[in-house]
Design a protein around this motif. Structure first.
Motif, PDB file in Angstrom:
ATOM      1  N   ASP A 187      30.142 -20.125 -16.398  1.00  0.00           N
ATOM      2  CA  ASP A 187      30.236 -19.234 -17.546  1.00  0.00           C
ATOM      3  C   ASP A 187      30.958 -19.952 -18.674  1.00  0.00           C
ATOM      4  OD1 ASP A 187      30.441 -17.165 -19.344  1.00  0.00           O
ATOM      5  OD2 ASP A 187      32.034 -16.128 -18.266  1.00  0.00           O
ATOM      6  N   THR A 188      30.207 -20.265 -19.737  1.00  0.00           N
ATOM      7  CA  THR A 188      30.794 -20.954 -20.889  1.00  0.00           C
ATOM      8  C   THR A 188      30.643 -20.125 -22.156  1.00  0.00           C
ATOM      9  OG1 THR A 188      28.718 -22.144 -21.236  1.00  0.00           O
ATOM     10  CG2 THR A 188      30.409 -23.259 -19.913  1.00  0.00           C
ATOM     11  N   ASP A 189      30.498 -18.824 -22.017  1.00  0.00           N
ATOM     12  CA  ASP A 189      30.351 -17.956 -23.186  1.00  0.00           C
ATOM     13  C   ASP A 189      31.545 -18.050 -24.125  1.00  0.00           C
ATOM     14  OD1 ASP A 189      27.899 -17.087 -22.408  1.00  0.00           O
ATOM     15  OD2 ASP A 189      28.571 -15.130 -21.686  1.00  0.00           O
ATOM     16  N   TYR A 190      32.706 -18.375 -23.586  1.00  0.00           N
ATOM     17  CA  TYR A 190      33.920 -18.431 -24.391  1.00  0.00           C
ATOM     18  C   TYR A 190      34.054 -19.751 -25.162  1.00  0.00           C
ATOM     19  CZ  TYR A 190      35.531 -21.157 -20.446  1.00  0.00           C
ATOM     20  OH  TYR A 190      35.639 -22.106 -19.470  1.00  0.00           O
ATOM     21  N   LEU A 191      33.153 -20.707 -24.946  1.00  0.00           N
ATOM     22  CA  LEU A 191      33.197 -21.965 -25.688  1.00  0.00           C
ATOM     23  C   LEU A 191      32.417 -21.821 -26.982  1.00  0.00           C
ATOM     24  CD1 LEU A 191      32.646 -24.642 -22.900  1.00  0.00           C
ATOM     25  CD2 LEU A 191      34.784 -23.789 -23.838  1.00  0.00           C
ATOM     26  N   THR A 192      33.018 -22.220 -28.092  1.00  0.00           N
ATOM     27  CA  THR A 192      32.314 -22.140 -29.370  1.00  0.00           C
ATOM     28  C   THR A 192      31.718 -23.476 -29.766  1.00  0.00           C
ATOM     29  OG1 THR A 192      34.375 -22.502 -30.545  1.00  0.00           O
ATOM     30  CG2 THR A 192      33.675 -20.229 -30.258  1.00  0.00           C
ATOM     31  N   GLY A 193      32.205 -24.537 -29.180  1.00  0.00           N
ATOM     32  CA  GLY A 193      31.663 -25.842 -29.508  1.00  0.00           C
ATOM     33  C   GLY A 193      32.620 -26.946 -29.140  1.00  0.00           C
ATOM     34  N   LEU A 194      32.248 -28.152 -29.551  1.00  0.00           N
ATOM     35  CA  LEU A 194      33.075 -29.333 -29.332  1.00  0.00           C
ATOM     36  C   LEU A 194      33.390 -29.924 -30.695  1.00  0.00           C
ATOM     37  CD1 LEU A 194      31.093 -30.883 -26.364  1.00  0.00           C
ATOM     38  CD2 LEU A 194      33.242 -29.635 -26.253  1.00  0.00           C
ATOM     39  N   GLY A 195      34.674 -30.107 -30.949  1.00  0.00           N
ATOM     40  CA  GLY A 195      35.105 -30.691 -32.213  1.00  0.00           C
ATOM     41  C   GLY A 195      35.420 -32.157 -32.031  1.00  0.00           C
ATOM     42  N   TYR A 244      42.036 -28.985 -25.932  1.00  0.00           N
ATOM     43  CA  TYR A 244      41.336 -27.780 -26.364  1.00  0.00           C
ATOM     44  C   TYR A 244      41.793 -27.402 -27.762  1.00  0.00           C
ATOM     45  CZ  TYR A 244      40.130 -27.180 -21.440  1.00  0.00           C
ATOM     46  OH  TYR A 244      39.640 -27.367 -20.176  1.00  0.00           O
ATOM     47  N   GLY A 245      41.016 -26.546 -28.406  1.00  0.00           N
ATOM     48  CA  GLY A 245      41.397 -26.048 -29.716  1.00  0.00           C
ATOM     49  C   GLY A 245      41.153 -24.558 -29.802  1.00  0.00           C
ATOM     50  N   VAL A 246      42.070 -23.856 -30.471  1.00  0.00           N
ATOM     51  CA  VAL A 246      41.941 -22.421 -30.681  1.00  0.00           C
ATOM     52  C   VAL A 246      42.163 -22.157 -32.170  1.00  0.00           C
ATOM     53  CG1 VAL A 246      44.356 -21.936 -30.110  1.00  0.00           C
ATOM     54  CG2 VAL A 246      42.667 -20.149 -29.854  1.00  0.00           C
ATOM     55  N   ASP A 247      41.424 -21.218 -32.726  1.00  0.00           N
ATOM     56  CA  ASP A 247      41.526 -20.864 -34.136  1.00  0.00           C
ATOM     57  C   ASP A 247      42.980 -20.576 -34.496  1.00  0.00           C
ATOM     58  OD1 ASP A 247      41.419 -19.719 -36.673  1.00  0.00           O
ATOM     59  OD2 ASP A 247      39.830 -18.297 -36.176  1.00  0.00           O
ATOM     60  N   ARG A 267      39.022 -38.439 -30.805  1.00  0.00           N
ATOM     61  CA  ARG A 267      39.392 -37.218 -30.077  1.00  0.00           C
ATOM     62  C   ARG A 267      38.204 -36.271 -29.977  1.00  0.00           C
ATOM     63  NH1 ARG A 267      44.768 -35.079 -32.980  1.00  0.00           N
ATOM     64  NH2 ARG A 267      44.841 -33.629 -31.242  1.00  0.00           N
ATOM     65  N   MET A 268      38.155 -35.559 -28.850  1.00  0.00           N
ATOM     66  CA  MET A 268      37.179 -34.486 -28.690  1.00  0.00           C
ATOM     67  C   MET A 268      37.924 -33.251 -28.212  1.00  0.00           C
ATOM     68  SD  MET A 268      33.657 -34.132 -26.515  1.00  0.00           S
ATOM     69  CE  MET A 268      32.911 -35.474 -27.386  1.00  0.00           C
ATOM     70  N   LEU A 269      37.765 -32.151 -28.953  1.00  0.00           N
ATOM     71  CA  LEU A 269      38.409 -30.886 -28.611  1.00  0.00           C
ATOM     72  C   LEU A 269      37.372 -29.917 -28.083  1.00  0.00           C
ATOM     73  CD1 LEU A 269      40.793 -31.896 -30.400  1.00  0.00           C
ATOM     74  CD2 LEU A 269      40.974 -29.576 -31.219  1.00  0.00           C
ATOM     75  N   ILE A 270      37.703 -29.249 -27.004  1.00  0.00           N
ATOM     76  CA  ILE A 270      36.881 -28.165 -26.488  1.00  0.00           C
ATOM     77  C   ILE A 270      37.332 -26.915 -27.236  1.00  0.00           C
ATOM     78  CG2 ILE A 270      36.256 -26.813 -24.455  1.00  0.00           C
ATOM     79  CD1 ILE A 270      37.124 -29.385 -22.808  1.00  0.00           C
ATOM     80  N   LEU A 271      36.479 -26.374 -28.087  1.00  0.00           N
ATOM     81  CA  LEU A 271      36.852 -25.249 -28.937  1.00  0.00           C
ATOM     82  C   LEU A 271      36.588 -23.936 -28.206  1.00  0.00           C
ATOM     83  CD1 LEU A 271      35.414 -26.617 -32.291  1.00  0.00           C
ATOM     84  CD2 LEU A 271      37.736 -26.856 -31.355  1.00  0.00           C
ATOM     85  N   VAL A 272      37.632 -23.122 -28.108  1.00  0.00           N
ATOM     86  CA  VAL A 272      37.596 -21.895 -27.318  1.00  0.00           C
ATOM     87  C   VAL A 272      37.570 -20.679 -28.233  1.00  0.00           C
ATOM     88  CG1 VAL A 272      38.886 -20.532 -25.623  1.00  0.00           C
ATOM     89  CG2 VAL A 272      38.882 -23.022 -25.456  1.00  0.00           C
ATOM     90  N   ASP A 273      36.641 -19.767 -27.971  1.00  0.00           N
ATOM     91  CA  ASP A 273      36.628 -18.464 -28.646  1.00  0.00           C
ATOM     92  C   ASP A 273      37.614 -17.596 -27.882  1.00  0.00           C
ATOM     93  OD1 ASP A 273      36.177 -15.836 -29.486  1.00  0.00           O
ATOM     94  OD2 ASP A 273      34.024 -16.134 -29.717  1.00  0.00           O
TER      95      ASP A 273
END
Length: 162
Positions: free
Chosen positions: A125-133, A27-30, A138-144
Motif C-alpha cells: 500500500d503506497t497510497d500515502y506516497l505523493t512522489g519522489l523528490g 523522507y519529506g513531509v509538507d 539526495r532522494m526524498l520519499i515524499l509522504v502525504d
C-alpha cells in the motif's frame, strides 16, 4: 489543462518539505503540516493500542497521540537517542506526533524535481506516497501525511480517539 506531478499541481511555485530520516532512507513531509519539533520524551501508553501507536503526551494541555514511524513502516526495532525527534503535526484540525530517527533540514523542491511514486501493485500500500523528490544526490520519499495519518490501519481516525 493543468498537469500534475504526483499529488501536487504543476505550478510555478516551489514546495517546501521537512526532511527526516528513518533508517537509511530520507523522507519529506509538507512543511505547512508541521507545528513544531520536539525531542523524544516518555509517553503514556494506551492499552490495546496498535504497536506503532507509542502512546500519548500532554502538550500544553492537548493530549497528542504519538506514532513511531519506524514501527509503522517495519524498519526494525527503534532506538531512542539524542537525535530522535517527534514532529508535531496539524492534520485535519487535529494535533498528532510522529517519532523519526532525525530531522535534517527544510528542502525546497520545484515541480520538475518531483517524480510520481512508482506503482508497487496490490502487495504494498503506497497510497500515502505523493512522489519522489530529487535534489542533487539526495532522494526524498515524499509522504502525504494527511492520507497516512487518517488511514484506518493507523488507528487515529476520529472515531478511534473520541
Amino acid at each position: 489543462m493543468q498537469s500534475t506531478t504526483g499529488n501536487f499541481p504543476a505550478a510555478a511555485t516551489a514546495l517546501e518539505f521537512l526532511a527526516f530520516r528513518l533508517g537509511q532512507e530520507e523522507y519529506g513531509v509538507d512543511i505547512q503540516k508541521v507545528q513544531e519539533l520536539r525531542r523524544y520524551e516518555k509517553v503514556t501508553c494506551i492499552a490495546n493500542a496498535p504497536g506503532h501507536l507509542k502512546g500519548v503526551v500532554n502538550l500544553r494541555g492537548i493530549i497528542v497521540p504519538i506514532v513511531d514511524m519506524r514501527i509503522k513502516f517495519n524498519l526494525g526495532t527503534p532506538t531512542y537517542d539524542q537525535f530522535t525527534v517527534v514532529i508535531i503535526l496539524n492534520i485535519a484540525s487535529r494535533v498528532m506526533g510522529m517519532v523519526v530517527d532525525s530531522v535534517s533540514d527544510v528542502i525546497t523542491l520545484g515541480p520538475e524535481q518531483i517524480r510520481p511514486a512508482p506503482e508497487m501493485g496490490a502487495a504494498l500500500d503506497t497510497d500515502y506516497l505523493t512522489g519522489l523528490g530529487t535534489l542533487e544526490e539526495r532522494m526524498l520519499i515524499l509522504v502525504d501525511i494527511d492520507k497516512l495519518m487518517s488511514s484506518d490501519d493507523m488507528g487515529l481516525t476520529s472515531s478511534t480517539l473520541q
